[in-house]
Design a protein around this motif. Structure first.
Motif, PDB file in Angstrom:
ATOM      1  N   ASP A  10    -101.388   7.866  25.646  1.00  0.00           N
ATOM      2  CA  ASP A  10    -100.200   7.486  26.413  1.00  0.00           C
ATOM      3  C   ASP A  10     -99.242   6.616  25.606  1.00  0.00           C
ATOM      4  OD1 ASP A  10    -101.245   8.901  28.543  1.00  0.00           O
ATOM      5  OD2 ASP A  10    -101.948   7.123  29.616  1.00  0.00           O
ATOM      6  N   ASP A  11     -99.786   5.733  24.776  1.00  0.00           N
ATOM      7  CA  ASP A  11     -98.935   4.879  23.946  1.00  0.00           C
ATOM      8  C   ASP A  11     -98.116   5.717  22.967  1.00  0.00           C
ATOM      9  OD1 ASP A  11     -99.990   2.679  25.239  1.00  0.00           O
ATOM     10  OD2 ASP A  11    -101.365   2.158  23.602  1.00  0.00           O
ATOM     11  N   ALA A  16     -93.032   8.283  21.371  1.00  0.00           N
ATOM     12  CA  ALA A  16     -92.390   9.546  20.991  1.00  0.00           C
ATOM     13  C   ALA A  16     -91.190   9.836  21.873  1.00  0.00           C
ATOM     14  CB  ALA A  16     -93.396  10.684  21.062  1.00  0.00           C
ATOM     15  N   GLU A  17     -91.326   9.538  23.145  1.00  0.00           N
ATOM     16  CA  GLU A  17     -90.206   9.765  24.070  1.00  0.00           C
ATOM     17  C   GLU A  17     -89.015   8.881  23.698  1.00  0.00           C
ATOM     18  OE1 GLU A  17     -89.222   9.502  28.832  1.00  0.00           O
ATOM     19  OE2 GLU A  17     -91.307   9.543  28.185  1.00  0.00           O
ATOM     20  N   VAL A  18     -89.277   7.623  23.417  1.00  0.00           N
ATOM     21  CA  VAL A  18     -88.217   6.686  23.021  1.00  0.00           C
ATOM     22  C   VAL A  18     -87.533   7.167  21.739  1.00  0.00           C
ATOM     23  CG1 VAL A  18     -87.784   4.339  22.179  1.00  0.00           C
ATOM     24  CG2 VAL A  18     -89.237   4.692  24.178  1.00  0.00           C
ATOM     25  N   GLY A  20     -87.526  10.251  20.589  1.00  0.00           N
ATOM     26  CA  GLY A  20     -87.043  11.619  20.687  1.00  0.00           C
ATOM     27  C   GLY A  20     -87.765  12.589  19.763  1.00  0.00           C
ATOM     28  N   ILE A  21     -89.075  12.377  19.561  1.00  0.00           N
ATOM     29  CA  ILE A  21     -89.840  13.270  18.701  1.00  0.00           C
ATOM     30  C   ILE A  21     -90.937  13.969  19.515  1.00  0.00           C
ATOM     31  CG2 ILE A  21     -89.393  11.986  16.585  1.00  0.00           C
ATOM     32  CD1 ILE A  21     -92.157  10.735  16.847  1.00  0.00           C
ATOM     33  N   SER A  22     -91.392  15.095  19.011  1.00  0.00           N
ATOM     34  CA  SER A  22     -92.437  15.860  19.669  1.00  0.00           C
ATOM     35  C   SER A  22     -93.788  15.582  19.017  1.00  0.00           C
ATOM     36  CB  SER A  22     -92.132  17.355  19.558  1.00  0.00           C
ATOM     37  OG  SER A  22     -93.227  18.113  20.006  1.00  0.00           O
ATOM     38  N   LEU A  23     -94.801  15.526  19.842  1.00  0.00           N
ATOM     39  CA  LEU A  23     -96.170  15.362  19.347  1.00  0.00           C
ATOM     40  C   LEU A  23     -96.979  16.636  19.599  1.00  0.00           C
ATOM     41  CD1 LEU A  23     -96.891  11.704  20.521  1.00  0.00           C
ATOM     42  CD2 LEU A  23     -96.203  12.502  18.256  1.00  0.00           C
ATOM     43  N   LYS A  24     -96.279  17.718  19.799  1.00  0.00           N
ATOM     44  CA  LYS A  24     -96.939  19.000  20.061  1.00  0.00           C
ATOM     45  C   LYS A  24     -97.849  19.363  18.878  1.00  0.00           C
ATOM     46  CE  LYS A  24     -96.102  23.772  21.280  1.00  0.00           C
ATOM     47  NZ  LYS A  24     -95.112  24.796  21.583  1.00  0.00           N
ATOM     48  N   ALA A  86     -96.818   2.007  11.178  1.00  0.00           N
ATOM     49  CA  ALA A  86     -96.552   1.601  12.554  1.00  0.00           C
ATOM     50  C   ALA A  86     -95.215   2.160  12.999  1.00  0.00           C
ATOM     51  CB  ALA A  86     -96.547   0.081  12.662  1.00  0.00           C
ATOM     52  N   ILE A  87     -95.132   2.375  14.279  1.00  0.00           N
ATOM     53  CA  ILE A  87     -93.855   2.825  14.862  1.00  0.00           C
ATOM     54  C   ILE A  87     -93.150   1.613  15.423  1.00  0.00           C
ATOM     55  CG2 ILE A  87     -92.805   4.181  16.688  1.00  0.00           C
ATOM     56  CD1 ILE A  87     -95.044   6.173  16.415  1.00  0.00           C
TER      57      ILE A  87
END
Length: 87
Positions: A10-11, A16-18, A20-24, A86-87
């Motif tokens: 979830d983290d 990723a949403e913030v 704007g990237i995909s984790l697919k 780190a992000i």
């Protein structure tokens, strides 16, 4: 290439949403839930026996440090390599 991310799923999705990237296609591993943990403990004990740590001490070290856990995955051959940041 299949990225493997260590931590709470979830983290990662929140970040990723913030961003704007995909984790697919990524695999997510939460260290305390990973069935390979005891194999990592045994591998650490084998390679660094001279330190004289107990299994409980080694387990705590591995779980406290994502780099130790990632190194354990590399050592077991579960992943091909590791990078950290780190992000």
């Amino acid at each position: 290439c299949k990225p493997v991310l260590l931590g709470r799923r979830d983290d990662f999705f929140t970040s990723a949403e913030v961003l704007g990237i995909s984790l697919k296609g990524a695999e997510f591993i939460y260290p305390t839930d990973d069935p390979r943990l005891e194999q990592m403990v045994a591998l650490y004990q084998k390679r660094r026996a001279k330190e004289g740590l107990t299994n409980d001490q080694v387990r705590a070290l591995i779980l406290a440090d994502p780099l130790m856990f990632g190194g354990g995955l590399v050592g077991l051959g579960a992943v091909d390599g590791m990078t950290a940041g780190a992000i």
